[in-house]
Motif scaffolding. Structure first.
Motif, PDB file in Angstrom:
ATOM      1  N   MET A 150       0.845  -1.190   0.000  1.00 25.87           N
ATOM      2  CA  MET A 150       0.000   0.000   0.000  1.00 25.87           C
ATOM      3  C   MET A 150       0.890   1.253   0.000  1.00 25.87           C
ATOM      4  N   ARG A 151       0.478   2.278  -0.736  1.00 23.15           N
ATOM      5  CA  ARG A 151       1.204   3.545  -0.720  1.00 23.15           C
ATOM      6  C   ARG A 151       0.575   4.443   0.341  1.00 23.15           C
ATOM      7  N   ILE A 152       1.422   4.946   1.243  1.00 23.51           N
ATOM      8  CA  ILE A 152       0.958   5.708   2.399  1.00 23.51           C
ATOM      9  C   ILE A 152       1.764   6.997   2.513  1.00 23.51           C
ATOM     10  N   ALA A 153       1.087   8.099   2.780  1.00 24.87           N
ATOM     11  CA  ALA A 153       1.751   9.382   3.029  1.00 24.87           C
ATOM     12  C   ALA A 153       1.733   9.663   4.526  1.00 24.87           C
ATOM     13  N   VAL A 154       2.801  10.276   5.021  1.00 23.61           N
ATOM     14  CA  VAL A 154       2.897  10.641   6.437  1.00 23.61           C
ATOM     15  C   VAL A 154       3.320  12.097   6.522  1.00 23.61           C
ATOM     16  N   THR A 155       2.407  12.983   6.924  1.00 22.47           N
ATOM     17  CA  THR A 155       2.820  14.371   7.154  1.00 22.47           C
ATOM     18  C   THR A 155       3.609  14.428   8.460  1.00 22.47           C
ATOM     19  N   GLY A 156       4.641  15.257   8.476  1.00 21.26           N
ATOM     20  CA  GLY A 156       5.527  15.248   9.634  1.00 21.26           C
ATOM     21  C   GLY A 156       6.369  13.992   9.679  1.00 21.26           C
ATOM     22  N   GLY A 157       6.589  13.379   8.519  1.00 26.42           N
ATOM     23  CA  GLY A 157       7.260  12.084   8.457  1.00 26.42           C
ATOM     24  C   GLY A 157       8.749  12.107   8.721  1.00 26.42           C
ATOM     25  N   CYS A 158       9.324  13.284   8.937  1.00 24.77           N
ATOM     26  CA  CYS A 158      10.746  13.390   9.280  1.00 24.77           C
ATOM     27  C   CYS A 158      10.942  13.884  10.706  1.00 24.77           C
ATOM     28  N   GLY A 159       9.861  13.959  11.468  1.00 31.12           N
ATOM     29  CA  GLY A 159       9.931  14.412  12.844  1.00 31.12           C
ATOM     30  C   GLY A 159      10.082  13.260  13.811  1.00 31.12           C
ATOM     31  N   PHE A 160       9.935  13.576  15.093  1.00 26.14           N
ATOM     32  CA  PHE A 160      10.133  12.595  16.158  1.00 26.14           C
ATOM     33  C   PHE A 160       9.264  11.352  15.964  1.00 26.14           C
ATOM     34  N   ILE A 161       7.953  11.503  16.114  1.00 25.54           N
ATOM     35  CA  ILE A 161       7.074  10.340  16.010  1.00 25.54           C
ATOM     36  C   ILE A 161       6.915   9.915  14.559  1.00 25.54           C
ATOM     37  N   GLY A 162       6.741  10.885  13.663  1.00 28.25           N
ATOM     38  CA  GLY A 162       6.500  10.569  12.265  1.00 28.25           C
ATOM     39  C   GLY A 162       7.593   9.729  11.641  1.00 28.25           C
ATOM     40  N   ILE A 202       7.477   1.104   6.507  1.00 22.72           N
ATOM     41  CA  ILE A 202       8.385   0.527   5.503  1.00 22.72           C
ATOM     42  C   ILE A 202       8.750  -0.905   5.887  1.00 22.72           C
ATOM     43  N   ALA A 203       9.028  -1.137   7.164  1.00 18.53           N
ATOM     44  CA  ALA A 203       9.355  -2.488   7.628  1.00 18.53           C
ATOM     45  C   ALA A 203       8.193  -3.452   7.404  1.00 18.53           C
ATOM     46  N   ALA A 204       6.964  -2.914   7.403  1.00 17.37           N
ATOM     47  CA  ALA A 204       5.776  -3.738   7.172  1.00 17.37           C
ATOM     48  C   ALA A 204       5.504  -3.949   5.682  1.00 17.37           C
ATOM     49  N   GLY A 205       6.338  -3.361   4.809  1.00 19.76           N
ATOM     50  CA  GLY A 205       6.230  -3.606   3.378  1.00 19.76           C
ATOM     51  C   GLY A 205       5.485  -2.566   2.577  1.00 19.76           C
ATOM     52  N   HIS A 206       5.208  -1.412   3.172  1.00 16.25           N
ATOM     53  CA  HIS A 206       4.466  -0.363   2.477  1.00 16.25           C
ATOM     54  C   HIS A 206       5.417   0.615   1.774  1.00 16.25           C
ATOM     55  N   ASP A 207       4.907   1.239   0.719  1.00 16.46           N
ATOM     56  CA  ASP A 207       5.601   2.340   0.067  1.00 16.46           C
ATOM     57  C   ASP A 207       5.194   3.627   0.778  1.00 16.46           C
ATOM     58  N   VAL A 208       6.164   4.417   1.209  1.00 17.21           N
ATOM     59  CA  VAL A 208       5.857   5.547   2.081  1.00 17.21           C
ATOM     60  C   VAL A 208       6.401   6.851   1.502  1.00 17.21           C
ATOM     61  N   LEU A 209       5.554   7.870   1.574  1.00 12.60           N
ATOM     62  CA  LEU A 209       5.931   9.232   1.217  1.00 12.60           C
ATOM     63  C   LEU A 209       5.957  10.061   2.489  1.00 12.60           C
ATOM     64  N   ALA A 210       7.110  10.607   2.840  1.00 14.15           N
ATOM     65  CA  ALA A 210       7.228  11.492   3.991  1.00 14.15           C
ATOM     66  C   ALA A 210       7.032  12.928   3.528  1.00 14.15           C
ATOM     67  N   VAL A 211       5.987  13.576   4.050  1.00 13.87           N
ATOM     68  CA  VAL A 211       5.685  14.967   3.702  1.00 13.87           C
ATOM     69  C   VAL A 211       6.156  15.832   4.855  1.00 13.87           C
ATOM     70  N   ASP A 212       7.154  16.679   4.592  1.00 20.31           N
ATOM     71  CA  ASP A 212       7.722  17.471   5.683  1.00 20.31           C
ATOM     72  C   ASP A 212       8.517  18.628   5.098  1.00 20.31           C
ATOM     73  N   THR A 213       8.684  19.675   5.900  1.00 20.94           N
ATOM     74  CA  THR A 213       9.502  20.805   5.468  1.00 20.94           C
ATOM     75  C   THR A 213      10.985  20.556   5.710  1.00 20.94           C
TER      76      THR A 213
END
Length: 314
Positions: free
Chosen positions: A1-13, A21-32
């Motif tokens: 599954m393709r999943i986006a994560v806002t704040g994906g470069c922060g602490f929790i994100g 990613i470890a679970a096999g998903h394609d991930v887009l990290a949305v962050d400044t």
């Protein structure tokens, strides 16, 4: 599954991205920023308030985790306009971008601080009533502006479900801690003080308690929240035991001490802590925290030492 994560470069994100990613998903990290960007994730460097850019970035994803927020309560108090724009307008932008891009679900990061406004019957069998996801909220008791922004974000999520059929999951975090956490967070401050020989400063009497939840346990709950059972549900993700601020100081003293402890005045509208049930997360997601507090503090201290050593050698 393709999943986006806002704040994906922060602490929790960033931990959520790692686990997805470890679970096999394609991930887009949305962050400044790209501070904690997983090299196996895609990265969209943008402000979530840029609706056009956000909508384009989410195209092709199926689910968006919305973690980007102003989470430091002191910064929220100091800059309420920015806090409202980030936490409320930002949530609106994510929901609308998800609707326009045809995503199946938005997963919202909320907080157990909202239970400070819960309508309760007080004492149950000699102790404080345990609260769950269905307890009514009294808006006039929202207290801190941070809580108000999170309640508003939750309300927006429900409105998008009612008006547009947009599915959601709300995750109300216990107080998170662990590697990559902000230096301002209490566990980080105490550990860093001990490692540098400075006194530990406690606001108030130190009896205020939290159910701290280790960030890896929290990230695991996000992966489990992809389950169909989590659709249109709210989950409290609490740690397994209440830990007082004094307990944190004593834990740090035992692991890294000896330390000196000083007391200062408590802060206004602080979250006093409530008894909160995570039974729904266990029942529907099979989730419960597995990292005890002392082990989590030790892992953070080890990570911090390594991070400081790496920075010094760079």
């Amino acid at each position: 599954m393709r999943i986006a994560v806002t704040g994906g470069c922060g602490f929790i994100g960033s931990h959520v991205v790692d686990h997805l990613i470890a679970a096999g998903h394609d991930v887009l990290a949305v962050d400044t920023t790209d501070k904690y960007l997983n090299p196996d994730a895609e990265h969209a460097r943008l402000d979530i308030l840029d609706l056009g850019a956000l909508t384009a970035a989410l195209a092709g994803s199926e689910v968006v985790y919305h973690l980007a927020a102003m989470a430091d309560v002191e910064q929220v108090s100091a800059d309420p306009v920015r806090a409202v724009r980030t936490n409320i307008d930002g949530t609106e932008a994510v929901l609308e971008a998800a609707r326009r891009s045809g995503l199946s679900r938005t997963v919202l990061a909320s907080t157990v601080w909202v239970y400070g406004a819960a309508l309760t019957d007080g004492q149950i069998d000699g102790g404080e009533q345990e609260l769950d996801e269905h307890v009514p909220i009294e808006l006039e008791h929202s207290g801190h502006l941070y809580v108000a922004t999170k309640l508003a974000a939750e309300m927006l999520v429900h409105s998008y479900r009612e008006l547009y059929g947009q599915h959601f999951t709300i995750l109300r975090y216990g107080i998170p801690y662990g590697p990559r956490m902000r230096d301002e967070l209490v566990v980080a401050r105490f550990v860093q003080a001990a490692l540098t020989g400075r006194p530990i400063t406690i606001a108030g009497d130190g009896r205020q308690s939290r159910n701290f939840v280790y960030v890896e346990d929290l990230a695991d709950a996000h992966v489990r929240a992809l389950s169909p059972a989590a659709e249109d549900q709210t989950f409290a993700l609490e740690g397994s035991a209440a830990v007082s601020v004094r307990d944190i100081a004593d834990t740090v003293d035992a692991l890294l001490g000896p330390v000196t402890i000083e007391h200062i005045d408590g802060r206004k509208a602080d979250y006093a802590g409530r008894r909160i049930s995570s039974a729904q997360a266990k029942r529907l997601l099979g989730w419960s925290p597995s990292t005890n507090f002392t082990a989590g503090v030790r892992q953070y201290a080890d990570w911090y030492r390594a991070a400081v050593g790496s920075a010094a050698g760079a």
